[in-house]
Design an enzyme around this catalytic site. Structure first.
Site, PDB file in Angstrom:
ATOM      1  N   ARG A 114     -14.613 -23.442  -9.655  1.00 51.09           N
ATOM      2  CA  ARG A 114     -15.193 -22.960 -11.108  1.00 51.09           C
ATOM      3  C   ARG A 114     -14.734 -23.840 -11.940  1.00 51.09           C
ATOM      4  O   ARG A 114     -13.744 -24.713 -11.827  1.00 51.09           O
ATOM      5  CB  ARG A 114     -14.745 -21.415 -11.064  1.00 51.09           C
ATOM      6  CG  ARG A 114     -15.387 -20.346 -10.486  1.00 51.09           C
ATOM      7  CD  ARG A 114     -14.807 -19.016 -10.577  1.00 51.09           C
ATOM      8  NE  ARG A 114     -13.654 -18.991  -9.966  1.00 51.09           N
ATOM      9  CZ  ARG A 114     -12.888 -17.851 -10.012  1.00 51.09           C
ATOM     10  NH1 ARG A 114     -13.432 -16.941 -10.754  1.00 51.09           N
ATOM     11  NH2 ARG A 114     -11.672 -17.844  -9.490  1.00 51.09           N
ATOM     12  N   GLU A 148      -6.871 -11.857 -17.736  1.00 50.44           N
ATOM     13  CA  GLU A 148      -6.890 -10.648 -17.145  1.00 50.44           C
ATOM     14  C   GLU A 148      -6.081  -9.784 -18.048  1.00 50.44           C
ATOM     15  O   GLU A 148      -6.381  -8.510 -17.685  1.00 50.44           O
ATOM     16  CB  GLU A 148      -6.184 -10.657 -15.784  1.00 50.44           C
ATOM     17  CG  GLU A 148      -4.600 -11.203 -15.782  1.00 50.44           C
ATOM     18  CD  GLU A 148      -4.166 -12.556 -15.841  1.00 50.44           C
ATOM     19  OE1 GLU A 148      -5.134 -13.343 -16.054  1.00 50.44           O
ATOM     20  OE2 GLU A 148      -3.069 -12.681 -15.960  1.00 50.44           O
ATOM     21  N   ASP A 171      -5.796  -8.808  -3.411  1.00 48.55           N
ATOM     22  CA  ASP A 171      -5.097  -9.391  -4.521  1.00 48.55           C
ATOM     23  C   ASP A 171      -3.846  -8.364  -5.106  1.00 48.55           C
ATOM     24  O   ASP A 171      -2.980  -8.823  -5.921  1.00 48.55           O
ATOM     25  CB  ASP A 171      -6.036  -9.961  -5.584  1.00 48.55           C
ATOM     26  CG  ASP A 171      -6.727  -8.847  -6.310  1.00 48.55           C
ATOM     27  OD1 ASP A 171      -6.800  -7.703  -6.005  1.00 48.55           O
ATOM     28  OD2 ASP A 171      -7.400  -9.037  -7.199  1.00 48.55           O
ATOM     29  N   TYR A 220      -6.945 -17.409 -16.417  1.00 45.04           N
ATOM     30  CA  TYR A 220      -6.477 -16.678 -15.944  1.00 45.04           C
ATOM     31  C   TYR A 220      -4.847 -16.966 -15.501  1.00 45.04           C
ATOM     32  O   TYR A 220      -4.720 -18.143 -15.117  1.00 45.04           O
ATOM     33  CB  TYR A 220      -7.004 -16.138 -14.534  1.00 45.04           C
ATOM     34  CG  TYR A 220      -8.159 -15.539 -14.498  1.00 45.04           C
ATOM     35  CD1 TYR A 220      -8.394 -14.250 -14.976  1.00 45.04           C
ATOM     36  CD2 TYR A 220      -9.535 -16.118 -14.106  1.00 45.04           C
ATOM     37  CE1 TYR A 220      -9.531 -13.599 -15.095  1.00 45.04           C
ATOM     38  CE2 TYR A 220     -10.704 -15.541 -14.227  1.00 45.04           C
ATOM     39  CZ  TYR A 220     -10.915 -14.074 -14.659  1.00 45.04           C
ATOM     40  OH  TYR A 220     -11.960 -13.644 -14.791  1.00 45.04           O
ATOM     41  N   HIS A 272      -2.034 -14.256 -14.240  1.00 48.94           N
ATOM     42  CA  HIS A 272      -1.324 -13.571 -13.053  1.00 48.94           C
ATOM     43  C   HIS A 272       0.088 -13.803 -13.086  1.00 48.94           C
ATOM     44  O   HIS A 272       0.727 -13.912 -11.859  1.00 48.94           O
ATOM     45  CB  HIS A 272      -2.107 -13.634 -11.829  1.00 48.94           C
ATOM     46  CG  HIS A 272      -3.448 -13.022 -11.742  1.00 48.94           C
ATOM     47  ND1 HIS A 272      -4.082 -11.917 -11.787  1.00 48.94           N
ATOM     48  CD2 HIS A 272      -4.722 -13.896 -11.832  1.00 48.94           C
ATOM     49  CE1 HIS A 272      -4.997 -11.550 -12.058  1.00 48.94           C
ATOM     50  NE2 HIS A 272      -5.741 -12.834 -11.952  1.00 48.94           N
ATOM     51  N   LYS A 310      -8.094 -20.884 -13.282  1.00 48.66           N
ATOM     52  CA  LYS A 310      -7.040 -20.609 -12.488  1.00 48.66           C
ATOM     53  C   LYS A 310      -5.740 -20.845 -13.187  1.00 48.66           C
ATOM     54  O   LYS A 310      -5.785 -21.763 -13.976  1.00 48.66           O
ATOM     55  CB  LYS A 310      -7.063 -20.872 -11.251  1.00 48.66           C
ATOM     56  CG  LYS A 310      -8.200 -20.650 -10.206  1.00 48.66           C
ATOM     57  CD  LYS A 310      -8.299 -19.158 -10.154  1.00 48.66           C
ATOM     58  CE  LYS A 310      -7.139 -18.751  -9.150  1.00 48.66           C
ATOM     59  NZ  LYS A 310      -7.302 -17.075  -9.263  1.00 48.66           N
TER      60      LYS A 310
HETATM   61  N1  NAD Z   1     -10.459 -10.189  -3.997  1.00 48.65           N
HETATM   62  C1  NAD Z   1     -11.360 -10.787  -5.150  1.00 48.65           C
HETATM   63  O1  NAD Z   1     -11.613 -11.811  -5.188  1.00 48.65           O
HETATM   64  C2  NAD Z   1     -11.209  -9.753  -6.167  1.00 48.65           C
HETATM   65  C3  NAD Z   1     -12.211 -10.083  -7.308  1.00 48.65           C
HETATM   66  C4  NAD Z   1     -12.134  -9.091  -8.220  1.00 48.65           C
HETATM   67  C5  NAD Z   1     -11.414  -7.792  -8.200  1.00 48.65           C
HETATM   68  N2  NAD Z   1     -10.703  -7.658  -6.939  1.00 48.65           N
HETATM   69  C6  NAD Z   1      -9.744  -6.411  -6.855  1.00 48.65           C
HETATM   70  O2  NAD Z   1     -10.445  -5.132  -6.572  1.00 48.65           O
HETATM   71  C7  NAD Z   1      -9.796  -4.184  -6.726  1.00 48.65           C
HETATM   72  C8  NAD Z   1     -10.905  -3.205  -7.515  1.00 48.65           C
HETATM   73  O3  NAD Z   1     -11.165  -3.594  -8.730  1.00 48.65           O
HETATM   74  P1  NAD Z   1     -12.035  -2.882  -9.718  1.00 48.65           P
HETATM   75  O4  NAD Z   1     -12.470  -3.791 -10.783  1.00 48.65           O
HETATM   76  O5  NAD Z   1     -13.406  -2.342  -8.952  1.00 48.65           O
HETATM   77  O6  NAD Z   1     -10.916  -1.625 -10.259  1.00 48.65           O
HETATM   78  P2  NAD Z   1     -11.403  -0.372 -10.806  1.00 48.65           P
HETATM   79  O7  NAD Z   1     -10.495   0.219 -11.751  1.00 48.65           O
HETATM   80  O8  NAD Z   1     -12.786  -0.319 -11.640  1.00 48.65           O
HETATM   81  O9  NAD Z   1     -11.835   0.539  -9.691  1.00 48.65           O
HETATM   82  C9  NAD Z   1     -10.651   1.187  -8.801  1.00 48.65           C
HETATM   83  C10 NAD Z   1     -11.212   2.425  -8.150  1.00 48.65           C
HETATM   84  O10 NAD Z   1     -10.313   2.914  -7.106  1.00 48.65           O
HETATM   85  C11 NAD Z   1     -10.098   4.555  -7.332  1.00 48.65           C
HETATM   86  N3  NAD Z   1      -9.018   4.863  -6.604  1.00 48.65           N
HETATM   87  C12 NAD Z   1      -7.499   4.823  -6.945  1.00 48.65           C
HETATM   88  N4  NAD Z   1      -6.894   5.442  -6.051  1.00 48.65           N
HETATM   89  C13 NAD Z   1      -7.978   5.596  -4.928  1.00 48.65           C
HETATM   90  C14 NAD Z   1      -7.649   6.474  -4.018  1.00 48.65           C
HETATM   91  N5  NAD Z   1      -6.397   6.584  -3.264  1.00 48.65           N
HETATM   92  N6  NAD Z   1      -8.651   6.655  -3.240  1.00 48.65           N
HETATM   93  C15 NAD Z   1      -9.985   6.437  -3.526  1.00 48.65           C
HETATM   94  N7  NAD Z   1     -10.042   5.483  -4.583  1.00 48.65           N
HETATM   95  C16 NAD Z   1      -8.954   5.402  -5.252  1.00 48.65           C
HETATM   96  C17 NAD Z   1      -9.947   4.494  -8.945  1.00 48.65           C
HETATM   97  O11 NAD Z   1     -10.083   6.068  -9.087  1.00 48.65           O
HETATM   98  C18 NAD Z   1     -11.020   3.667  -9.344  1.00 48.65           C
HETATM   99  O12 NAD Z   1     -12.214   4.044  -9.445  1.00 48.65           O
HETATM  100  C19 NAD Z   1      -8.676  -4.349  -7.677  1.00 48.65           C
HETATM  101  O13 NAD Z   1      -7.305  -4.843  -6.758  1.00 48.65           O
HETATM  102  C20 NAD Z   1      -9.171  -5.941  -8.089  1.00 48.65           C
HETATM  103  O14 NAD Z   1      -7.827  -6.954  -8.641  1.00 48.65           O
HETATM  104  C21 NAD Z   1     -10.562  -8.559  -6.205  1.00 48.65           C
END
Ligand code: NAD
Length: 363
Positions: free
Chosen positions: A15, A117, A269, A93, A95, A74
Protein backbone atom coordinates in the site's frame (compact mmCIF):
# COMPACT_ATOMS: atom_id res chain seq x y z
CA UNK A 1 2.95 22.85 3.47
CA UNK A 2 5.59 20.51 2.06
CA UNK A 3 4.42 16.88 2.27
CA UNK A 4 6.59 13.79 1.81
CA UNK A 5 5.42 10.38 0.56
CA UNK A 6 8.08 7.69 1.08
CA UNK A 7 7.80 4.16 -0.31
CA UNK A 8 6.70 1.60 2.31
CA UNK A 9 9.60 -0.70 3.19
CA UNK A 10 7.90 -3.19 5.54
CA UNK A 11 8.01 -6.76 4.20
CA UNK A 12 5.06 -7.52 1.86
CA UNK A 13 3.56 -4.02 2.27
CA UNK A 14 2.36 -2.76 -1.11
CA UNK A 15 0.00 0.00 0.00
CA UNK A 16 1.01 3.68 -0.20
CA UNK A 17 0.01 6.64 1.99
CA UNK A 18 -1.35 8.94 -0.75
CA UNK A 19 -3.01 8.12 -4.08
CA UNK A 20 -2.39 10.38 -7.09
CA UNK A 21 -5.94 11.73 -6.53
CA UNK A 22 -5.00 12.76 -2.96
CA UNK A 23 -1.79 14.37 -4.25
CA UNK A 24 -3.86 16.32 -6.75
CA UNK A 25 -6.22 17.53 -4.00
CA UNK A 26 -3.22 18.75 -1.99
CA UNK A 27 -1.57 20.39 -5.01
CA UNK A 28 -4.81 22.21 -5.87
CA UNK A 29 -4.68 23.85 -2.44
CA UNK A 30 -1.14 25.05 -3.03
CA UNK A 31 0.75 22.36 -1.11
CA UNK A 32 3.95 20.78 -2.44
CA UNK A 33 4.08 16.97 -2.46
CA UNK A 34 7.38 15.13 -2.77
CA UNK A 35 6.97 11.48 -3.75
CA UNK A 36 9.70 8.84 -3.60
CA UNK A 37 9.99 7.13 -6.99
CA UNK A 38 7.98 3.89 -7.22
CA UNK A 39 6.17 4.62 -3.92
CA UNK A 40 2.84 3.74 -5.54
CA UNK A 41 3.97 0.90 -7.78
CA UNK A 42 2.78 -1.92 -5.51
CA UNK A 43 -0.68 -0.36 -5.35
CA UNK A 44 -0.90 0.12 -9.11
CA UNK A 45 0.08 3.82 -9.42
CA UNK A 46 2.95 4.85 -11.70
CA UNK A 47 5.48 7.66 -11.23
CA UNK A 48 3.76 9.30 -14.22
CA UNK A 49 0.41 9.25 -12.37
CA UNK A 50 1.99 11.18 -9.48
CA UNK A 51 3.79 13.62 -11.77
CA UNK A 52 0.52 14.34 -13.60
CA UNK A 53 -1.16 14.93 -10.23
CA UNK A 54 1.41 17.63 -9.45
CA UNK A 55 4.01 15.80 -7.34
CA UNK A 56 7.78 16.18 -7.49
CA UNK A 57 9.44 12.76 -7.75
CA UNK A 58 12.71 12.04 -5.95
CA UNK A 59 14.89 8.94 -5.87
CA UNK A 60 16.26 9.48 -2.36
CA UNK A 61 13.84 8.53 0.49
CA UNK A 62 15.70 11.00 2.75
CA UNK A 63 14.28 13.86 0.63
CA UNK A 64 10.71 12.57 0.99
CA UNK A 65 11.30 12.28 4.75
CA UNK A 66 12.76 15.82 4.99
CA UNK A 67 9.38 17.51 4.26
CA UNK A 68 7.18 19.20 6.91
CA UNK A 69 4.72 16.29 7.10
CA UNK A 70 5.21 12.65 6.10
CA UNK A 71 2.16 10.55 5.23
CA UNK A 72 2.60 6.76 5.32
CA UNK A 73 0.70 3.52 5.84
CA UNK A 74 2.67 1.31 8.25
CA UNK A 75 4.73 2.21 11.30
CA UNK A 76 8.27 3.41 10.45
CA UNK A 77 10.82 0.60 10.39
CA UNK A 78 14.06 0.85 12.43
CA UNK A 79 16.07 1.88 9.35
CA UNK A 80 13.76 4.93 9.06
CA UNK A 81 14.20 6.17 12.66
CA UNK A 82 17.21 8.23 11.49
CA UNK A 83 14.84 10.48 9.51
CA UNK A 84 13.00 11.61 12.67
CA UNK A 85 13.44 15.26 13.75
CA UNK A 86 11.67 17.60 16.13
CA UNK A 87 9.83 19.62 13.45
CA UNK A 88 8.42 16.56 11.65
CA UNK A 89 4.69 15.82 11.62
CA UNK A 90 4.08 12.10 11.00
CA UNK A 91 0.66 10.72 9.99
CA UNK A 92 0.41 6.91 9.68
CA UNK A 93 -0.64 3.67 11.45
CA UNK A 94 1.63 3.35 14.49
CA UNK A 95 0.24 0.66 16.90
CA UNK A 96 2.77 1.93 19.46
CA UNK A 97 1.64 -0.33 22.31
CA UNK A 98 3.34 -3.17 20.43
CA UNK A 99 6.36 -1.04 19.37
CA UNK A 100 8.52 0.03 22.34
CA UNK A 101 11.63 0.79 20.23
CA UNK A 102 9.63 2.99 17.84
CA UNK A 103 7.97 4.78 20.77
CA UNK A 104 11.38 5.54 22.28
CA UNK A 105 12.74 6.75 18.92
CA UNK A 106 9.74 9.07 18.43
CA UNK A 107 10.15 10.47 21.95
CA UNK A 108 13.91 10.93 21.64
CA UNK A 109 13.54 12.84 18.36
CA UNK A 110 10.61 15.09 19.27
CA UNK A 111 8.44 14.07 16.26
CA UNK A 112 4.72 14.89 16.47
CA UNK A 113 3.23 11.49 15.62
CA UNK A 114 -0.46 11.09 14.79
CA UNK A 115 -1.70 7.48 14.59
CA UNK A 116 -4.52 6.60 12.19
CA UNK A 117 -5.77 3.91 14.53
CA UNK A 118 -6.55 6.25 17.45
CA UNK A 119 -8.33 9.01 15.49
CA UNK A 120 -11.76 8.74 17.14
CA UNK A 121 -15.07 10.48 16.42
CA UNK A 122 -17.37 11.74 19.20
CA UNK A 123 -19.50 8.57 18.96
CA UNK A 124 -16.45 6.38 19.68
CA UNK A 125 -15.98 5.21 16.07
CA UNK A 126 -12.48 4.75 14.59
CA UNK A 127 -12.91 6.13 11.06
CA UNK A 128 -9.39 5.30 9.89
CA UNK A 129 -9.55 1.66 11.07
CA UNK A 130 -13.00 0.91 9.64
CA UNK A 131 -11.99 0.66 5.96
CA UNK A 132 -9.34 -1.95 6.80
CA UNK A 133 -11.83 -3.97 8.87
CA UNK A 134 -14.26 -3.93 5.93
CA UNK A 135 -11.55 -5.23 3.61
CA UNK A 136 -10.28 -7.85 6.10
CA UNK A 137 -13.82 -9.13 6.68
CA UNK A 138 -14.51 -9.49 2.98
CA UNK A 139 -11.13 -11.09 2.37
CA UNK A 140 -11.69 -13.58 5.22
CA UNK A 141 -14.35 -15.40 3.19
CA UNK A 142 -12.40 -15.06 -0.06
CA UNK A 143 -9.33 -16.68 1.59
CA UNK A 144 -11.51 -19.19 3.43
CA UNK A 145 -13.17 -20.36 0.21
CA UNK A 146 -9.75 -20.82 -1.33
CA UNK A 147 -8.25 -22.79 1.58
CA UNK A 148 -11.30 -25.08 1.61
CA UNK A 149 -10.14 -26.28 -1.81
CA UNK A 150 -8.62 -29.76 -1.70
CA UNK A 151 -5.33 -28.69 -3.31
CA UNK A 152 -4.90 -26.07 -0.57
CA UNK A 153 -5.31 -28.65 2.23
CA UNK A 154 -9.05 -28.08 2.64
CA UNK A 155 -12.07 -30.41 2.81
CA UNK A 156 -12.97 -29.77 -0.79
CA UNK A 157 -16.20 -27.98 0.13
CA UNK A 158 -17.65 -25.39 -2.27
CA UNK A 159 -19.11 -22.74 0.07
CA UNK A 160 -22.09 -22.08 -2.17
CA UNK A 161 -22.84 -25.76 -2.77
CA UNK A 162 -24.81 -26.69 -5.91
CA UNK A 163 -28.47 -27.62 -6.37
CA UNK A 164 -28.82 -31.01 -4.65
CA UNK A 165 -25.72 -30.63 -2.44
CA UNK A 166 -25.57 -28.85 0.92
CA UNK A 167 -23.63 -25.57 0.90
CA UNK A 168 -20.69 -24.95 3.24
CA UNK A 169 -21.21 -23.64 6.78
CA UNK A 170 -19.49 -20.43 7.88
CA UNK A 171 -19.35 -19.63 11.62
CA UNK A 172 -18.36 -16.07 12.51
CA UNK A 173 -17.33 -15.15 16.06
CA UNK A 174 -18.07 -11.42 16.50
CA UNK A 175 -20.61 -9.48 14.45
CA UNK A 176 -18.84 -6.11 14.33
CA UNK A 177 -17.44 -4.61 11.15
CA UNK A 178 -15.22 -7.57 10.20
CA UNK A 179 -17.93 -10.13 11.04
CA UNK A 180 -20.67 -8.26 9.18
CA UNK A 181 -18.59 -7.88 6.03
CA UNK A 182 -17.53 -11.54 6.18
CA UNK A 183 -21.20 -12.52 6.46
CA UNK A 184 -22.11 -10.29 3.53
CA UNK A 185 -19.68 -12.11 1.25
CA UNK A 186 -20.51 -15.58 2.62
CA UNK A 187 -24.23 -14.94 2.03
CA UNK A 188 -23.40 -13.70 -1.46
CA UNK A 189 -21.61 -16.97 -2.18
CA UNK A 190 -24.61 -18.95 -0.97
CA UNK A 191 -23.11 -20.40 2.22
CA UNK A 192 -24.99 -21.16 5.44
CA UNK A 193 -23.91 -18.48 7.90
CA UNK A 194 -24.01 -18.16 11.69
CA UNK A 195 -22.85 -15.06 13.59
CA UNK A 196 -22.24 -15.12 17.36
CA UNK A 197 -21.99 -11.90 19.37
CA UNK A 198 -22.52 -10.77 22.96
CA UNK A 199 -23.99 -7.40 21.99
CA UNK A 200 -27.78 -7.76 21.65
CA UNK A 201 -28.14 -4.36 19.96
CA UNK A 202 -25.66 -5.47 17.35
CA UNK A 203 -27.50 -8.78 16.83
CA UNK A 204 -30.75 -6.83 16.34
CA UNK A 205 -29.05 -4.57 13.80
CA UNK A 206 -27.74 -7.64 11.97
CA UNK A 207 -31.28 -9.01 11.82
CA UNK A 208 -32.45 -5.87 10.04
CA UNK A 209 -29.52 -6.27 7.65
CA UNK A 210 -29.68 -9.99 6.84
CA UNK A 211 -33.20 -10.99 7.90
CA UNK A 212 -33.47 -14.76 8.25
CA UNK A 213 -30.64 -15.38 5.78
CA UNK A 214 -28.10 -15.47 8.66
CA UNK A 215 -28.53 -17.32 11.97
CA UNK A 216 -27.81 -14.88 14.80
CA UNK A 217 -26.74 -16.42 18.09
CA UNK A 218 -25.81 -15.06 21.49
CA UNK A 219 -22.19 -15.95 22.13
CA UNK A 220 -21.73 -18.27 25.12
CA UNK A 221 -19.19 -21.06 25.54
CA UNK A 222 -22.01 -23.62 25.28
CA UNK A 223 -23.19 -22.12 21.97
CA UNK A 224 -19.62 -21.98 20.65
CA UNK A 225 -19.05 -25.64 21.60
CA UNK A 226 -22.20 -26.55 19.68
CA UNK A 227 -21.51 -24.70 16.41
CA UNK A 228 -17.73 -24.84 15.95
CA UNK A 229 -17.40 -28.62 15.25
CA UNK A 230 -19.92 -28.20 12.38
CA UNK A 231 -18.10 -25.26 10.75
CA UNK A 232 -16.38 -25.65 7.40
CA UNK A 233 -15.01 -22.13 7.78
CA UNK A 234 -14.56 -20.56 11.23
CA UNK A 235 -13.84 -16.82 11.27
CA UNK A 236 -12.54 -15.05 14.40
CA UNK A 237 -13.71 -11.40 14.40
CA UNK A 238 -14.12 -10.39 18.06
CA UNK A 239 -12.77 -7.23 19.62
CA UNK A 240 -12.78 -5.86 23.12
CA UNK A 241 -11.31 -2.40 22.48
CA UNK A 242 -7.86 -1.89 23.93
CA UNK A 243 -7.63 -5.44 25.28
CA UNK A 244 -6.25 -8.76 24.07
CA UNK A 245 -8.92 -10.77 22.25
CA UNK A 246 -10.58 -13.38 24.50
CA UNK A 247 -9.80 -17.04 23.72
CA UNK A 248 -13.20 -18.38 22.66
CA UNK A 249 -12.15 -21.65 21.00
CA UNK A 250 -9.69 -23.93 22.80
CA UNK A 251 -7.45 -26.64 21.41
CA UNK A 252 -9.85 -29.46 22.32
CA UNK A 253 -12.67 -27.78 20.38
CA UNK A 254 -10.46 -27.24 17.32
CA UNK A 255 -9.67 -30.99 17.45
CA UNK A 256 -13.43 -31.65 17.09
CA UNK A 257 -13.58 -29.81 13.75
CA UNK A 258 -13.63 -31.97 10.63
CA UNK A 259 -10.29 -32.57 8.88
CA UNK A 260 -9.71 -29.95 6.19
CA UNK A 261 -11.92 -27.32 7.83
CA UNK A 262 -10.47 -23.82 7.82
CA UNK A 263 -9.89 -21.23 10.57
CA UNK A 264 -9.28 -17.59 9.62
CA UNK A 265 -8.64 -15.57 12.78
CA UNK A 266 -8.89 -11.94 11.72
CA UNK A 267 -8.51 -10.89 15.37
CA UNK A 268 -4.94 -12.24 15.32
CA UNK A 269 -3.65 -8.65 15.47
CA UNK A 270 -5.13 -8.44 18.99
CA UNK A 271 -3.75 -11.83 20.05
CA UNK A 272 -6.42 -13.93 18.31
CA UNK A 273 -9.50 -15.71 19.72
CA UNK A 274 -8.57 -19.30 18.78
CA UNK A 275 -6.09 -21.05 21.08
CA UNK A 276 -4.24 -22.94 18.34
CA UNK A 277 -3.79 -19.94 16.05
CA UNK A 278 -0.48 -18.08 15.81
CA UNK A 279 0.43 -15.12 13.56
CA UNK A 280 1.45 -16.01 9.99
CA UNK A 281 2.40 -13.84 6.99
CA UNK A 282 1.35 -13.36 3.37
CA UNK A 283 4.51 -15.27 2.38
CA UNK A 284 3.45 -18.36 4.40
CA UNK A 285 -0.20 -17.68 5.35
CA UNK A 286 -1.31 -21.11 6.65
CA UNK A 287 -0.27 -24.13 8.69
CA UNK A 288 -2.07 -27.33 9.70
CA UNK A 289 -2.92 -28.26 13.27
CA UNK A 290 -5.30 -31.06 14.33
CA UNK A 291 -5.98 -31.53 10.61
CA UNK A 292 -7.45 -28.00 10.38
CA UNK A 293 -6.05 -25.25 8.10
CA UNK A 294 -5.04 -22.23 10.26
CA UNK A 295 -4.68 -18.73 8.73
CA UNK A 296 -3.45 -15.83 10.90
CA UNK A 297 -2.18 -12.97 8.74
CA UNK A 298 -2.29 -9.76 10.83
CA UNK A 299 -2.25 -7.40 7.82
CA UNK A 300 -4.82 -9.04 5.55
CA UNK A 301 -5.65 -5.82 3.56
CA UNK A 302 -2.06 -5.98 2.25
CA UNK A 303 -3.37 -8.65 -0.15
CA UNK A 304 -5.53 -6.04 -1.89
CA UNK A 305 -3.27 -2.95 -2.00
CA UNK A 306 -5.07 -1.32 -4.93
CA UNK A 307 -8.43 -1.40 -3.13
CA UNK A 308 -6.97 -0.85 0.35
CA UNK A 309 -4.90 2.20 -0.63
CA UNK A 310 -7.93 3.93 -2.13
CA UNK A 311 -10.21 2.94 0.76
CA UNK A 312 -7.64 4.25 3.24
CA UNK A 313 -7.23 7.52 1.33
CA UNK A 314 -11.00 8.03 1.18
CA UNK A 315 -10.90 8.14 4.99
CA UNK A 316 -7.55 9.83 5.62
CA UNK A 317 -7.73 12.59 2.98
CA UNK A 318 -10.00 14.99 4.94
CA UNK A 319 -7.54 14.84 7.85
CA UNK A 320 -4.46 15.10 5.59
CA UNK A 321 -5.96 18.25 4.05
CA UNK A 322 -6.67 19.76 7.48
CA UNK A 323 -3.12 19.05 8.66
CA UNK A 324 -1.67 20.45 5.44
CA UNK A 325 -3.80 23.62 5.63
CA UNK A 326 -3.51 24.30 9.36
CA UNK A 327 -0.45 22.38 10.56
CA UNK A 328 -0.59 21.20 14.18
CA UNK A 329 -3.30 23.79 14.84
CA UNK A 330 -5.67 21.33 13.15
CA UNK A 331 -5.40 19.23 16.33
CA UNK A 332 -6.93 22.08 18.36
CA UNK A 333 -9.82 22.47 15.92
CA UNK A 334 -10.69 18.82 15.25
CA UNK A 335 -11.41 16.72 18.33
CA UNK A 336 -11.36 13.42 16.38
CA UNK A 337 -7.94 14.18 14.92
CA UNK A 338 -6.65 15.30 18.32
CA UNK A 339 -7.33 11.76 19.60
CA UNK A 340 -4.82 10.58 17.03
CA UNK A 341 -1.86 12.38 18.58
CA UNK A 342 0.24 9.69 20.28
CA UNK A 343 3.64 11.30 20.85
CA UNK A 344 4.56 15.01 20.81
CA UNK A 345 7.56 17.05 21.93
CA UNK A 346 9.25 14.01 23.42
CA UNK A 347 6.22 12.84 25.45
CA UNK A 348 3.61 10.13 25.08
CA UNK A 349 0.30 12.01 25.05
CA UNK A 350 -2.26 9.28 24.26
CA UNK A 351 -3.69 7.61 27.39
CA UNK A 352 -3.69 4.05 25.94
CA UNK A 353 -0.04 4.36 24.89
CA UNK A 354 0.81 5.84 28.30
CA UNK A 355 -0.82 2.79 29.88
CA UNK A 356 1.29 0.49 27.71
CA UNK A 357 4.54 2.20 28.73
CA UNK A 358 4.10 3.49 32.32
CA UNK A 359 7.89 3.68 32.81
CA UNK A 360 8.24 6.15 29.92
CA UNK A 361 5.62 8.53 31.35
CA UNK A 362 7.06 11.10 33.79
CA UNK A 363 5.31 10.92 37.20
N1 NAD B 1 -5.99 -9.28 10.44
C1 NAD B 1 -6.25 -8.13 9.85
O1 NAD B 1 -5.71 -7.80 8.80
C2 NAD B 1 -7.25 -7.20 10.46
C3 NAD B 1 -7.74 -6.10 9.72
C4 NAD B 1 -8.73 -5.30 10.31
C5 NAD B 1 -9.20 -5.58 11.60
N2 NAD B 1 -8.65 -6.64 12.29
C6 NAD B 1 -9.11 -7.03 13.64
O2 NAD B 1 -10.36 -7.69 13.58
C7 NAD B 1 -10.96 -7.63 14.87
C8 NAD B 1 -12.40 -7.19 14.74
O3 NAD B 1 -12.44 -5.84 14.29
P1 NAD B 1 -13.82 -5.06 14.05
O4 NAD B 1 -13.46 -3.79 13.39
O5 NAD B 1 -14.83 -5.96 13.44
O6 NAD B 1 -14.25 -4.77 15.57
P2 NAD B 1 -15.73 -4.38 16.06
O7 NAD B 1 -15.54 -3.70 17.37
O8 NAD B 1 -16.49 -3.71 14.99
O9 NAD B 1 -16.43 -5.80 16.32
C9 NAD B 1 -16.05 -6.69 17.34
C10 NAD B 1 -17.29 -7.45 17.78
O10 NAD B 1 -16.86 -8.48 18.69
C11 NAD B 1 -17.93 -8.67 19.58
N3 NAD B 1 -17.51 -9.48 20.73
C12 NAD B 1 -16.78 -9.10 21.81
N4 NAD B 1 -16.62 -10.16 22.62
C13 NAD B 1 -17.26 -11.22 22.05
C14 NAD B 1 -17.48 -12.58 22.41
N5 NAD B 1 -17.02 -13.08 23.56
N6 NAD B 1 -18.17 -13.38 21.55
C15 NAD B 1 -18.63 -12.88 20.39
N7 NAD B 1 -18.49 -11.60 20.00
C16 NAD B 1 -17.81 -10.78 20.83
C17 NAD B 1 -18.34 -7.24 19.93
O11 NAD B 1 -19.61 -7.19 20.54
C18 NAD B 1 -18.31 -6.59 18.54
O12 NAD B 1 -19.57 -6.63 17.90
C19 NAD B 1 -10.08 -6.65 15.66
O13 NAD B 1 -9.18 -7.37 16.46
C20 NAD B 1 -9.34 -5.90 14.59
O14 NAD B 1 -8.11 -5.36 15.07
C21 NAD B 1 -7.69 -7.43 11.74
Amino acid sequence: MRIGLPQEIKDQEFRVGLTPASVQALAQRGHQVVVEENAGRGAGFTNGDYATAGATLVSDPAIAWSQDMVVKVKEPQSSEYGYFRDDLLLFTYLHLAAEPALTEALMASGVSAIAYETVMSADGKLPLLTPMSIIAGRLAVQFGARYLEKQQGGRGVLLGGVPGVQPGRVVILGGGIVGTEAARIAVGLGAQVQILDINLDRLSYLETLFGSRVELLYSTSAQIERVVPEADLLIGAVLIPGRKAPTLVNKALVAQMRPGSVIIDVAVDQGGCIETLRPTSHTQPTYMESGVVHFGVPNMPGAAPWTATQALNNSTLPYVLKLADQGEDALNKDAALAQGLNVARGKIVHPAVQEAFPVMVPA
